[in-house]
Every structure is written in structure tokens, then in C-alpha cells.
Design an enzyme around this catalytic site. Sequence first.
Site, PDB file in Angstrom:
ATOM      1  N   SER A   1     -11.583  -2.230   0.715  1.00  0.00           N
ATOM      2  CA  SER A   1     -10.257  -2.183   1.342  1.00  0.00           C
ATOM      3  C   SER A   1     -10.246  -2.870   2.691  1.00  0.00           C
ATOM      4  O   SER A   1      -9.227  -3.382   3.127  1.00  0.00           O
ATOM      5  CB  SER A   1      -9.811  -0.740   1.559  1.00  0.00           C
ATOM      6  OG  SER A   1      -9.420  -0.163   0.365  1.00  0.00           O
TER       7      SER A   1
ATOM      8  N   HIS B   1      -3.835   4.879   4.271  1.00  0.00           N
ATOM      9  CA  HIS B   1      -4.514   3.653   3.859  1.00  0.00           C
ATOM     10  C   HIS B   1      -3.825   2.393   4.360  1.00  0.00           C
ATOM     11  O   HIS B   1      -4.445   1.481   4.901  1.00  0.00           O
ATOM     12  CB  HIS B   1      -4.624   3.647   2.330  1.00  0.00           C
ATOM     13  CG  HIS B   1      -5.666   2.723   1.795  1.00  0.00           C
ATOM     14  ND1 HIS B   1      -5.351   1.605   1.043  1.00  0.00           N
ATOM     15  CD2 HIS B   1      -7.015   2.732   1.881  1.00  0.00           C
ATOM     16  CE1 HIS B   1      -6.457   0.985   0.698  1.00  0.00           C
ATOM     17  NE2 HIS B   1      -7.486   1.642   1.189  1.00  0.00           N
TER      18      HIS B   1
ATOM     19  N   ASP C   1       0.842  -1.205   0.000  1.00  0.00           N
ATOM     20  CA  ASP C   1       0.000   0.000   0.000  1.00  0.00           C
ATOM     21  C   ASP C   1       0.874   1.252   0.000  1.00  0.00           C
ATOM     22  O   ASP C   1       1.921   1.262  -0.621  1.00  0.00           O
ATOM     23  CB  ASP C   1      -0.921  -0.038   1.227  1.00  0.00           C
ATOM     24  CG  ASP C   1      -2.278   0.588   0.919  1.00  0.00           C
ATOM     25  OD1 ASP C   1      -2.322   1.826   0.764  1.00  0.00           O
ATOM     26  OD2 ASP C   1      -3.267  -0.144   0.814  1.00  0.00           O
TER      27      ASP C   1
END
Lengths: 86, 821
Positions: free
Chosen positions: B276, B102, B61
Site C-alpha cells: 500500500s 487507509h 480508497d
Amino acid sequence: LAPRNVYTNHWAVRIAGGQEEADKLAAKYGYNNYGQIGSLEDHYHFHHSRVVRRAAFSTRGAHSFIQMDPKVDWVQQQLVKQRVKR
Amino acid sequence: YIKSDTRSPDPNFVHFNDPKWSNMWYIHCTDKNNRCRSEMNILAAWQRGYTGKNVVVTILDDGIERNHPDLAQNYDQLASYDVNGNDHDPTPRYDSSNENKHGTRCAGEVAAVANNSHCIVGIAYNARIGGIRMLDGDVTDVVEAKSLGVRPDYIDIYSASWGPDDDGKTVDGPGPLAKQAFEMGIKKGRKGLGSIFVWASGNGGRQGDHCSCDGYTNSIYTISISSTTENGNKPWYLEVCSSTLATTYSSGEFYDRKIVTTDLRQRCTDGHTGTSVSAPMVAGVIALTLEANPLVSWRDIQHLLVKTSRPVHLKANDWKTNAAGHRVSHLYGFGLVDAEGMVVEAKKWRSVPTQHTCTRIRPASRNQSLNSTITSTGCTEQAEQHVSYVEHVVVKVLVVHPRRGDLEVSLISPSGTRSQLLAKRLFDNSNEGFRNWEFMTVQCWGERAEGQWILEIIDSPSSLRNPEVLGKLKEWTLVLYGTSGHPYQSHGTQHSRSRMLEIPTPSRDPNGPEPPPEVLKHQEEEEEEYSGRRGSSDNTTQTPSNLCVECGDQGCDGPDPDHCLNCIHYSLGSLKTGRTCVSHCPLGFYDNLEARRCRRCHKGCERCVGRTPTECRSCRRGLYFNPLNTTCSETCPAGYFADDTQRKCLRCHENCMKCLRDSDRCTACNDGYSLAGMTCVPECANGTFFHLEEMKCSPCHTSCSTCTGPGKEECIQCARDHLQQEWRCVQTCAPGYYSTEDAGYHQGMCHKCEENCLSCDGPGTTCVKCKDSYNLVSRMCIVNATCNNADEVFCEMVKSNRLCEKKLFRQFCCRTCLMTG
């Protein structure tokens, strides 16, 4: 309109002969060899500092002759991929 | 470290002190009045003792905040890398928008530390977690391939919650290098068992996107995961396709609860959303599964998910039962993951047979319609390609078409299962068609391969194109992946020890007394059935038709060795079964020189020098030779592992207390060493860290009491009389920070004051001194100018639309936003 390709100044190269051979070829054509690509044997990550970092087309120059070198099996100039976090 | 094979859920499970534990609605129900969902059965898996110990997960990520208080303890430097920055530190790049949060959010779901008074509890809260920073820069094929190939023998699970644009018009996937990285990973990763790649399905539901246009979720090497809301409804963002394998809970509408997890800047958030969420959840569940059985392969994991996932209360109008009896849907795959089911099945799992691939190409004729059929035999004519039971089915198509979004593609299996490989996409105006694009379906899993496979393409011309210009199917290829034998049937009477964990059985003490004669005789009669290498090219094999050659001085009364009246060398057999003369005793027997007879070895021995259990020299199939006491047993002593090839117990590496399959594949370490993946590295005392390159313990910076490196930014915990500020340890907080003593976290911390504030009393608007050029107003710092409104009407609108939260509007409407509260 179809999305345009964005060319970078990074290449993936497949060269048999190990790290030494890759270093020699990189030096010969003005590239920096950033080393093997992950676990992919004989695949190397080359970077050319004199090529524009991002371009809408693939620029030609002395660096382009690498793909004609008999010791180079395969060359791929890297394109920027659109990736989104989910 | 498994204590027992027969665990049952512990009804007295202890509550965690992590502050957001009660908000983790998708894991447990602490209060009967609180609505919550526990159908993923994560708590039940924990209660069986599985928490992800010794499993390594990495998040591909935008980085991972390795010093986050709820991640630091489980952070693993060896499972991390910064591909964007080309170094070993995957710390995210910080900016005012916190765009690189994230990866940290995903990581917390997997392995946030339990019971540390911080934030949440990860699903695999004892797993090791790393991060590969690769999205915060130009993402190229090289970047992806490098990321997918980081330490494949060390990292077990790679989790990715990103992909090509979900705009409903993109068709994109991994480039040639990333594809090779996937193939290399499943072939060689985890020392041959195969790396496990978990991928979040697309988030483009609102744009009418279809996850079959995403080559990552469409790959047979990745486990594609979708999401459902708390109530089992389809989330607005969900994309539908036939490659989705399973589902977890995630966010939904504004009234549905979201997911709580670790956030950037050492915070905690309850706003994690989308698909996600789901990939890391499944990564955590797979980590629990690998703790239960570390020897399952990448395909075994997919089989386990197919077998244990269930529809439960997930709402979809296309639930169907395929011909193998599996319930499947295009929204949710095989349903909600079941963590307890996974660990229970994994414990007794036998590895599935080798994967075969059967390919048929169908070129199109000149007048080919958009429908086509392939009759497949499953490649029965070639044993190494024979597929009888299907796993994944890939359809590669070459279609030319003026408007790609008008196309629907379906595949119907010989059993009649219809997989929608592609739905219409409203925003896809492309005239490129599909150039050997690979669609994939898992919906036929377990079905038979033989028969007619029908490819159906429906063209629904939209008003955006000339309806008279038609598309054409030029060629399509059907690729069946699966096995020639049934994947779940027994592999015969012998145990397949390589992939199945040992089931403890009571075994006789090899050092104990000899059994009584009647028992021994019974054992001898039982051993008649041993089908060892008797009669093979072994030098103990007797030659056939001796014709009195083996007979002694008393001669024989017939041509065969069993007609001898006495023997030159050895006699084999008994009066009851009949005797025969042999030059050497066969396997399972030893030469008794005194009596010139072949006597049986102890049960379990293949070669021996005596009758007792401790006189074995090699063992029968299914047993291993213990060099310490020269016996044959099903298990090996501590410090040894069972080698199937030699059928011997071989010594583990000197640092290992226990190992599996290889001498350097450690599962437990000797004193003074700790497990890093499958390697035992020296435990470093407080104040030192294990230096990877020098392979020794090196001192931390003086401000750290524990650390991950020598620098002052690499502290995990601070030294005494130091406070933690950002990722450093300081003696006093810098200007712009205030200090706290955190009750549950045993060191002081420096927290940032509000923006432009030099000194404050605590969090929020508590400033007492501002930077130059700023005024202190209502304990906030605003720029040195009269606090005015740009336009009163405009500012009223700003206030009524709650836009004062934005800094830009606060500056234009200072009086309205700040002075009036």
C-alpha cells in the site's frame, strides 16, 4: 468451497438514447436511475429499492423484464466483489 | 512554473520543520550516523525544482480526511468524490477501530504539505490531492467503474492500494465496466494523453499468492508496483510476478523501519506498511515527472519507468538482462524508481510511437501437451498491427485442470527471456482452471517481436488430487503490444513539437536590423534546401512545361520556362542559379510587382508580402505565426499557444496567462485567478470559497476564515476567536475536549479527552471529571462498579501477555490493569 456470489439490488444498464430514455426505462420497470456510470457513455447505474439489498441468488420479479426491453442493449446485476486494502 | 531548463542539485537545500521529516528515511539522510536510503533520489528531484505543482492525484480508497492539517492545503475537491455515499465529500466514516484510515495514510505519502510544522512531507508536496471513497461499502463493478472515471480530464493520476483477496486461491480482476473505464481513461483521459493508473501489487506473499491472479496489476493500463525493505530484502508480504514494473521502499520485518505518514483523526503514524505504501510513492514520483513534462502520455510514463528504474542493492536471485538490455526481476520489475532520473528524462522526452496490437490464436489439438509454440511475424503483413518492438505481452489461456494451484506457466520470448506468468499456489484447490484468463509480462520490454514464442505449462500434481486426472490446454492467445518502429529513435530531422518541450535557442530579434547582404545571401543559399509545399495543389504552384506561355514580348530560345528571354508575370531564380518564368511565385517567395520578380521571404516564412521578418503571413514547418508582430518563431508570446495544425500562435482563454496545446488548457493564470488543474478559476478571497455549480465565490460559514463549502463542517481554517474541533470551528471546546494553542499552527484546537471523560487538562490520562456512571480512578474513567478482577490467575496471564491494552481485558481485570499500572 468456491466463494458464493452475493447479488445486490444495483444494475448496470446500457441504453442508447441518452439520459431521458434511461429515466423513462427506469421508471417503467420500477428502478431509480442513479445516472451515467463515470465516463462510460450510454451506461447507467440503476437501483431497485424493492429488491433485497443482498442475496445469494438473483431474485426474479417484474424488474427482470427490463432485459427483454428492446431499447436495452445490455443489463448486468451487480455482484459484491471481495476487495482488500493492501 | 519552470524558471530554467538547466538545473543542477542545490547543495544548500533547506531543512523542513515538519516534525517527522527526520524519520523519512527513504527520502533523505540528514545525519551521517543515521542509516537511511536515498536511492529513490526524491530529494534530488526537488532540488531540480520539481514538487508536483499543478498535477492532480487522487486516491481510490476508503476516503480522505480532507481537513487533516497536513493535507488541507493541498486538498482538491474537484479530484474527490464519495461513491459509497453518492456525494462530493470523501471524508472517511469514523468508528472506534479507525478502520477507514487507509486512504488518509496513502494520501499523505503523495502530497502532505511541506514546512507546515505538521507530520511529514509528501513526495509531491505541491501537488493537488483528492480522494475517492469507494471501499467503505459494497464494491461492485459499477462502483469501480465510477471511481476510475471521476473527472478524467482533470485528474492526472489515480492511485489504488487494494485488490482481490490475497489469500493465494483467488483469481479475480476488473469486471466489464471497470475494464471499459480503464480503456476510456487511457484513450480520453488527460485530454487524450491518457490517465495514469498506479496499482499496489498483492500483499499475499505469506499465502504463496501470485500477483498474476490479480487482474488489476495484470492489466497493461495500470503500473503495478512492488516493495522492498530498507536493506533491499524481499518483504514477507511481497508477491512475485511478471507484470510488476517497478519498486519502492516500504516496511519489512519487525526490525525494519516502516513508513511515516498522515493518519486518521488528524494524527501522524509511523506504522504504514505493505505494498500500500508503494503505489502512492510512485504516484508522487509520477507527479514530479508530469510537472517536468505535462505532455507525456500514459505509455511514455511506463517507458520512463522502465528506462530509469535500477536494481541498485535490491536482492533477488532472478535478476536477468533481457535482450533489450534492461535488467528485470519478478520481484522488483525493472528495479527501484529513480525520481531524479524520471524528471531529467521527461524533460527531453519524445513521445513513443503509436501502440500497435498483434494477436495470434493457437487452438490446441486433441493430443496437445501442456507446451505450445506460436511463431510470430509481429503482424508485418498489416501496417496498423505491426509490432516490431515489444512493450507488454499478454497471454490468454483456456485451461481445464482438476487443481489450479498445481500449475506453473512460463512464456519464453524469441530472444530467450523467460517470464514466469504463474507460479504454483499452495492454497488454490480450484477445479475451474483458467477460462480465458489474461496473464501479462513486462519482462520482454524492448525486445523484438518476431520469432518463436513458447508457452510452457508445468503440472506438478499435489497429494490433494488424483494424479491420473490431468489438465488440458484447450487454446491460448498471444497478444503483443508495442511499436513498429524503435521507440527511442529520432523522428527525422524535423522537431516533433507536439510532445517535446521547447529547448530555448538563441533567435534573432524580429524587430532588429536587417542582416548585412553577405549574411542574407548565405541565408538565401541555405534556403535552397527548403522542401515546402512547392509543386503541390497550392494556387501559387507554377504549371509545368509552359512552352513559352510565360515568356514576355522578347520570346524564348527553348521550350521550357527557363528558356524565356523575359517574363509576362514573374521571374524566379538568379543569374547564378538560372531564371525561369512563373505565373505565381512559389512558397517561400513573394511577388515583387515592381521588378516582376519572385523574391525570397525571410527565413522561416512560408508565405510573405516582403523580405523582412515582420512581413510573414504563414510559417514553415516547425515555426509558428505570431499575429502580434507577423513574424515566424519557434515559441509563442505569453497568452498564446502554438497550434501545430495551423502553425499559428492562437490566443489562450482570457483567464490564462499561459496555455499548452489548447486555449483552455492553462498552465498559468492572470492576476485574480488561480489554477485548478488546467483551468483558471477566480481566486476567492478569505471567507469565501469557489462554488463549482454556480461558478462564483460564495461566503463561508461565519465560523470559518477559509473553507471548501458553505457548511460549518467545511472549514479549512477557523475564524478569529474560534477553535478547531474535529472538522468544525467552535468558540469554546465542547465537553469532552480540551483546548491547546498549537505553536506552529496558528489557530487553537480542541482535542478529545480520553474515553468517557467530560473534562481534562490535556492529552493522556489527565481526566478531572467523568461522565455519569463512571468513576475517576488514577485520572481515568472506569465504569461504576468495584474495580475488581474476574479471576486472579486469568488476570495475571492477561498482564504477562500485555493484553491490558485491549479494552475488554481492562474491564475483566480492572485491578490488575488499572490499579497496578
